[in-house]
Scaffold this active site. Structure first.
Site, PDB file in Angstrom:
ATOM      1  N   SER A  70      78.460  69.195 -18.904  1.00 21.68           N
ATOM      2  CA  SER A  70      77.654  69.894 -19.901  1.00 21.68           C
ATOM      3  C   SER A  70      76.967  71.070 -19.237  1.00 21.68           C
ATOM      4  O   SER A  70      77.640  71.958 -18.716  1.00 21.68           O
ATOM      5  CB  SER A  70      76.650  68.929 -20.547  1.00 21.68           C
ATOM      6  OG  SER A  70      75.943  69.560 -21.598  1.00 21.68           O
ATOM      7  N   THR A  71      75.647  71.105 -19.214  1.00 20.11           N
ATOM      8  CA  THR A  71      74.916  72.250 -18.689  1.00 20.11           C
ATOM      9  C   THR A  71      75.298  72.525 -17.242  1.00 20.11           C
ATOM     10  O   THR A  71      75.194  71.661 -16.390  1.00 20.11           O
ATOM     11  CB  THR A  71      73.401  71.996 -18.772  1.00 20.11           C
ATOM     12  OG1 THR A  71      73.078  71.499 -20.063  1.00 20.11           O
ATOM     13  CG2 THR A  71      72.622  73.261 -18.494  1.00 20.11           C
ATOM     14  N   HIS A 122      80.677  70.313 -22.928  1.00 21.55           N
ATOM     15  CA  HIS A 122      79.855  70.686 -24.072  1.00 21.55           C
ATOM     16  C   HIS A 122      79.732  72.205 -24.134  1.00 21.55           C
ATOM     17  O   HIS A 122      79.116  72.823 -23.264  1.00 21.55           O
ATOM     18  CB  HIS A 122      78.453  70.085 -23.959  1.00 21.55           C
ATOM     19  CG  HIS A 122      78.431  68.597 -23.999  1.00 21.55           C
ATOM     20  ND1 HIS A 122      77.355  67.855 -23.545  1.00 21.55           N
ATOM     21  CD2 HIS A 122      79.342  67.694 -24.438  1.00 21.55           C
ATOM     22  CE1 HIS A 122      77.605  66.568 -23.709  1.00 21.55           C
ATOM     23  NE2 HIS A 122      78.811  66.453 -24.241  1.00 21.55           N
ATOM     24  N   MET A 129      72.792  67.902 -19.237  1.00 22.46           N
ATOM     25  CA  MET A 129      71.567  67.342 -19.792  1.00 22.46           C
ATOM     26  C   MET A 129      71.893  66.212 -20.757  1.00 22.46           C
ATOM     27  O   MET A 129      72.894  66.263 -21.467  1.00 22.46           O
ATOM     28  CB  MET A 129      70.786  68.436 -20.517  1.00 22.46           C
ATOM     29  CG  MET A 129      69.471  67.965 -21.113  1.00 22.46           C
ATOM     30  SD  MET A 129      68.418  69.338 -21.635  1.00 22.46           S
ATOM     31  CE  MET A 129      67.849  69.913 -20.033  1.00 22.46           C
ATOM     32  N   ASP A 158      75.231  61.668 -22.477  1.00 25.16           N
ATOM     33  CA  ASP A 158      76.613  61.542 -22.923  1.00 25.16           C
ATOM     34  C   ASP A 158      77.523  61.265 -21.733  1.00 25.16           C
ATOM     35  O   ASP A 158      77.471  61.958 -20.720  1.00 25.16           O
ATOM     36  CB  ASP A 158      77.057  62.831 -23.624  1.00 25.16           C
ATOM     37  CG  ASP A 158      78.411  62.686 -24.289  1.00 25.16           C
ATOM     38  OD1 ASP A 158      78.809  61.546 -24.607  1.00 25.16           O
ATOM     39  OD2 ASP A 158      79.069  63.720 -24.506  1.00 25.16           O
TER      40      ASP A 158
END
Length: 341
Positions: free
Chosen positions: A163-164, A189, A282, A285
């Site tokens: 993600s991030t 993401h 973050m 998930d």
């Protein structure tokens, strides 16, 4: 603590719109706006913002040139604000690989309608970016691609969640993958508008073929499949041969596509012959899905805190006991592909 934001955009309308989108957020304050790179440099020195939102397509110095100098001289969390054009998507993918934390699709249409349809996405990106401020990321150079003879022969599939900060991390990870790597599926993401450009950028940096996943495609060695981010979950079906499946459904762990959805399907269908890798990001998930993979006998790896842009998803997995190994980003490919059990 209030997150202090500088907005950099050459459009007065867009500067006003982004400011208005953030006005109602109690933990975010727009401390200034800049019209170009020169203006932004002065304001960054004077105001020391926590996060910069950056329009890539500006007059004078390009957004990419400005980002490169900012990352080198005064590292600051950056959220890219990009137009919905192919060129904008390509440049955004490059910016993410250079260290920008996240991207936000520049709204189109009438300002009044846009204010009601953002759904908090800009604020969410800024909060994620702010979480990275002041971190000294320990990312060692990726090793050369692992030779076929060094790889474990029992690996049938690799599943990756990020993600991030994940686009930059994926560049490092995949650079060590050999041309004949096991089929590799990735949920990153990201706004679906940018997914195709990210796949092309990743394809340029590694030996395997990187492409967007498509439903009912047989998963083949030497291929990396990135979830298209089009409101469908990427999962796996079959017991060998294996096939990708893009399915609708509610968000899982707050996301669609979801890392948890991918990992649970790999645990169920591939079991002990899979490897699960959870990278920077973050939230949580992927943590429960990685645990399911571990319980199915798969090899499970979480990125360590020192090399993570945001140590949220890996931390959640580690706390659950889902990670069989915790490793720095530069070492993960070796553990996933080249080390015997």
């Amino acid at each position: 603590m209030t997150i202090r934001v500088l907005i950099v955009d050459d459009s007065p309308t867009m500067r006003a719109l982004l400011t208005e989108l953030l006005r109602a957020e109690p933990d975010i304050e727009v401390i200034g706006t800049a019209v170009d790179a020169n203006d932004a440099r002065g304001q960054i020195r004077a105001l020391d913002p926590d996060v910069v939102t950056l329009d890539i397509e500006m007059p004078g110095m390009s957004g990419l040139d400005f980002l490169e100098r900012l990352m080198r001289l005064r590292p600051t969390p950056v959220v890219i604000v990009s137009g919905l054009t192919q060129q904008g998507a390509e440049v955004t993918a490059t910016a993410l690989s250079m260290g920008a934390v996240d991207c936000y699709a520049k709204p189109q249409g009438r300002p009044g309608a846009l204010l009601s349809c953002d759904g908090g996405r800009l604020a969410q990106s800024i909060r994620a970016a702010a979480a990275t401020r002041g971190r000294q990321i320990d990312v060692r150079p990726a090793r050369a691609a692992i030779a076929s003879g060094q790889r474990r022969a029992d690996i049938e599939m690799i599943a990756v969640g990020s993600s991030t900060g994940g686009v930059e991390a994926l560049h490092v990870l995949l650079a060590s993958f050999p041309a004949d790597c096991p089929p590799t599926l990735i949920v990153q993401h990201i706004n679906g508008h940018f997914a195709s450009a990210v796949a092309r950028r990743l394809d340029e940096c590694c030996a395997p073929k990187v492409q967007l996943a498509d439903s009912d495609v047989r998963l083949m060695p030497g291929n990396v499949y990135l979830a298209p981010g089009n409101e469908r979950h990427l999962t796996v079906r079959g017991t060998g041969p294996y096939f990708a499946k893009l399915r609708p459904g509610d968000p899982v762990s707050g996301h669609r596509p979801s890392v948890d959805a991918l990992f649970h399907s790999v645990a169920e269908n591939v079991g002990p012959n899979a490897v699960g890798v959870l990278l920077t990001g973050m939230g949580q998930d992927g943590a429960h899905g990685l645990l399911a993979m571990k319980r199915a006998g798969a090899t499970t790896i979480a990125q360590d805190e020192a090399s993570s842009t945001v140590f949220g998803m890996p931390r959640a997995a580690i706390q659950l006991g889902a990670a069989g190994r915790v490793a720095g980003l530069g070492q993960i490919a070796g553990y996933a592909l080249g080390e015997a059990r």
